[in-house]
Motif scaffolding. Structure first.
Motif, PDB file in Angstrom:
ATOM      1  N   ASN A  58      -6.505   2.123  -6.927  1.00 44.61           N
ATOM      2  CA  ASN A  58      -5.337   1.251  -6.808  1.00 44.61           C
ATOM      3  C   ASN A  58      -5.227   0.675  -5.399  1.00 44.61           C
ATOM      4  N   THR A  73      -2.889  -5.357  -7.185  1.00 48.72           N
ATOM      5  CA  THR A  73      -1.718  -4.485  -7.252  1.00 48.72           C
ATOM      6  C   THR A  73      -0.761  -4.815  -6.120  1.00 48.72           C
ATOM      7  N   SER A  98       3.149  -0.625  -4.986  1.00 51.76           N
ATOM      8  CA  SER A  98       2.274   0.259  -5.753  1.00 51.76           C
ATOM      9  C   SER A  98       1.238   0.917  -4.840  1.00 51.76           C
ATOM     10  N   HIS A 144       2.910   3.645  -2.825  1.00 51.66           N
ATOM     11  CA  HIS A 144       3.098   4.830  -3.652  1.00 51.66           C
ATOM     12  C   HIS A 144       1.781   5.591  -3.805  1.00 51.66           C
ATOM     13  N   SER A 145       0.691   4.864  -4.076  1.00 50.87           N
ATOM     14  CA  SER A 145      -0.609   5.514  -4.249  1.00 50.87           C
ATOM     15  C   SER A 145      -1.057   6.207  -2.973  1.00 50.87           C
TER      16      SER A 145
END
Length: 88
Positions: free
Chosen positions: A18, A24, A28, A31-32
């Motif tokens: 990701n 993305t 996101s 968060h990853s």
């Protein structure tokens, strides 16, 4: 989901993918990155802990001797293998 080393590695792989995906969102990716760090960062990947284990010197010497005697190995490679063998 179970927490085996393989499960953690699979989850970390998804988050790492990701982070490299240009499609993305930044949220996101953030968060990853957070999840990947909580899983252990680069050490979350299955097999990473085994990379610091020292190698068997007899097997290393055998591989170097095989390289020295292999006709497909260039002369420069044979010389480097011989040097490494001499320094063992």
């Amino acid at each position: 989901m179970q927490n085996t080393a393989e499960d953690i590695s699979n989850e970390a792989s998804g988050h790492k993918a990701n982070l490299s995906n240009p499609k993305t969102s930044e949220a996101s990716k953030a968060h990853s990155k957070q999840v990947l760090e909580s899983l252990g960062g680069d050490n979350a990947f299955y097999g990473k802990e085994d990379q610091n284990v020292s190698k068997n010197p007899n097997q290393v010497a055998g591989g170097l001797k095989a390289a020295i005697n292999n006709d497909d190995v260039p002369e420069s490679g044979k010389q480097k293998a011989q040097e490494k063998l001499d320094n063992m």
